[in-house]
Motif scaffolding. Structure first.
Motif, short mmCIF file in Angstrom:
data_model
loop_
_atom_site.label_atom_id
_atom_site.label_comp_id
_atom_site.label_asym_id
_atom_site.label_seq_id
_atom_site.Cartn_x
_atom_site.Cartn_y
_atom_site.Cartn_z
N THR A 67 0.90 -1.29 0.08
CA THR A 67 0.08 -0.01 0.05
C THR A 67 0.97 1.30 0.04
O THR A 67 0.32 2.26 -0.73
N HIS A 68 1.75 1.14 0.73
CA HIS A 68 2.66 2.17 0.94
C HIS A 68 4.19 2.02 0.15
O HIS A 68 5.17 2.59 0.66
N ASP A 69 4.11 1.55 -1.23
CA ASP A 69 5.43 1.11 -1.86
C ASP A 69 5.81 2.67 -2.20
O ASP A 69 7.19 2.52 -2.37
N ASP A 70 5.29 3.54 -2.38
CA ASP A 70 5.70 5.00 -2.57
C ASP A 70 6.86 5.36 -1.33
O ASP A 70 7.76 6.34 -1.67
N LEU A 71 6.69 4.82 -0.40
CA LEU A 71 7.34 5.33 0.85
C LEU A 71 8.55 4.50 1.04
O LEU A 71 9.58 4.83 1.94
N MET A 72 8.70 3.25 0.22
CA MET A 72 9.61 2.38 0.50
C MET A 72 10.93 2.99 -0.15
O MET A 72 11.90 2.17 -0.21
N GLY A 73 10.81 3.66 -1.01
CA GLY A 73 12.00 4.11 -1.89
C GLY A 73 12.85 2.83 -2.49
O GLY A 73 12.16 2.00 -3.17
N ASP A 74 14.18 2.72 -2.52
CA ASP A 74 14.82 1.63 -3.13
C ASP A 74 14.61 0.37 -2.29
O ASP A 74 15.40 -0.75 -2.84
N LEU A 75 14.15 0.44 -1.03
CA LEU A 75 14.29 -0.85 -0.18
C LEU A 75 13.10 -1.77 -0.79
O LEU A 75 12.01 -1.46 -1.26
N ASP A 76 13.47 -3.11 -0.96
CA ASP A 76 12.67 -4.24 -1.26
C ASP A 76 12.49 -4.95 -0.09
O ASP A 76 13.48 -5.89 0.40
N ILE A 77 11.46 -4.94 0.60
CA ILE A 77 11.03 -5.60 2.00
C ILE A 77 10.85 -6.91 1.40
O ILE A 77 9.70 -7.28 0.86
N GLU A 78 11.53 -7.85 1.68
CA GLU A 78 11.03 -9.60 1.30
C GLU A 78 10.89 -10.38 2.38
O GLU A 78 10.29 -11.47 2.06
N ASN A 79 11.43 -9.99 3.63
CA ASN A 79 11.21 -10.78 4.82
C ASN A 79 10.41 -10.08 5.76
O ASN A 79 10.49 -8.93 6.05
N PHE A 80 9.20 -10.96 6.37
CA PHE A 80 8.38 -10.47 7.41
C PHE A 80 8.25 -11.00 8.84
O PHE A 80 8.71 -12.23 8.53
N PRO A 81 8.15 -10.36 9.67
CA PRO A 81 8.08 -8.97 9.86
C PRO A 81 9.31 -8.20 9.83
O PRO A 81 10.39 -8.75 10.44
N THR A 82 9.36 -7.06 9.19
CA THR A 82 10.51 -6.14 9.37
C THR A 82 10.29 -5.06 10.10
O THR A 82 8.93 -4.42 10.10
N LEU A 83 11.03 -4.70 11.20
CA LEU A 83 10.95 -3.44 11.88
C LEU A 83 11.64 -2.54 11.54
O LEU A 83 12.95 -2.67 11.33
N LEU A 84 11.27 -1.36 11.55
CA LEU A 84 11.89 0.10 11.67
C LEU A 84 11.69 0.71 12.89
O LEU A 84 10.68 0.94 13.38
N ILE A 85 12.77 1.08 13.66
CA ILE A 85 12.48 1.87 14.95
C ILE A 85 13.54 2.90 14.75
O ILE A 85 14.69 2.99 14.71
N THR A 86 12.56 4.14 15.17
CA THR A 86 13.39 5.27 14.74
C THR A 86 13.31 6.10 16.39
O THR A 86 12.46 5.72 17.13
N ASP A 87 14.16 6.95 16.54
CA ASP A 87 14.24 7.90 17.69
C ASP A 87 13.03 9.05 17.51
O ASP A 87 12.36 8.95 16.59
N ALA A 88 13.01 9.69 18.69
CA ALA A 88 11.81 10.75 18.45
C ALA A 88 12.05 11.91 17.52
O ALA A 88 11.01 12.29 16.91
N GLN A 89 13.29 12.07 16.99
CA GLN A 89 13.35 12.75 15.65
C GLN A 89 13.22 12.12 14.29
O GLN A 89 13.53 12.73 13.39
N GLY A 90 13.18 10.88 14.39
CA GLY A 90 12.80 10.14 13.29
C GLY A 90 14.28 9.61 12.52
O GLY A 90 14.14 9.04 11.33
N GLN A 91 15.17 9.46 13.33
CA GLN A 91 16.53 9.06 12.86
C GLN A 91 16.28 7.49 13.32
O GLN A 91 16.24 6.95 14.29
N PRO A 92 16.52 6.52 11.99
CA PRO A 92 16.42 5.03 12.02
C PRO A 92 17.51 4.50 13.03
O PRO A 92 18.68 5.00 12.90
#
Length: 127
Positions: free
Chosen positions: A57-82
């Motif tokens: 649904t949000h492929d436009d936000l994934m950029g060059d990343l190709d998420i192939e394994n699930f679940p994949t987590l992204l945790i960022t700090d309060a400023q949005g830094q991964p």
């Protein structure tokens, strides 16, 4: 789920110390089983903002990343830094430990441009 028009700074100034994104797919059975675990921890951990993200649904936000394994987590700090990005075992205790480590500041900033870009885009999504 649609992207909000609010700027990423809106979320960076809120009360959440970390943002936890679960990158999954609607067709993935493991993801469907994991979502209640994710939602339960979201209710138990008010210091974190939890967002379920369908990568198709949000492929436009994934950029060059190709998420192939699930679940994949992204945790960022309060400023949005991964701070963490990767596939995890779909268990409540794993998710809880990851969140505790992120809250304790145990993860360095991920400098990879693709994760930086994805994190910036995901900050615009509603919880």
């Amino acid at each position: 789920m649609k992207a909000m028009t609010a700027s990423p700074a809106r979320h960076a100034s809120d009360t959440h110390l970390i943002h936890v994104y679960c990158l999954c797919a609607q067709w993935c059975g493991t993801c469907r089983e994991y979502q209640p675990v994710f939602d339960t921890l979201a209710r138990q951990l008010p210091a974190a903002r939890f967002v379920w993200v369908d990568v198709e649904t949000h492929d436009d936000l994934m950029g060059d990343l190709d998420i192939e394994n699930f679940p994949t987590l992204l945790i960022t700090d309060a400023q949005g830094q991964p701070r963490f990005a990767g596939t995890v075992l779909p268990h409540a205790d794993t998710l809880q430990r990851m969140c505790q480590a992120a809250l304790a500041g145990d993860f360095a900033v991920i400098q990879e441009a693709s994760w930086q870009s994805v994190a910036k885009g995901l900050m615009q999504l509603p919880a």
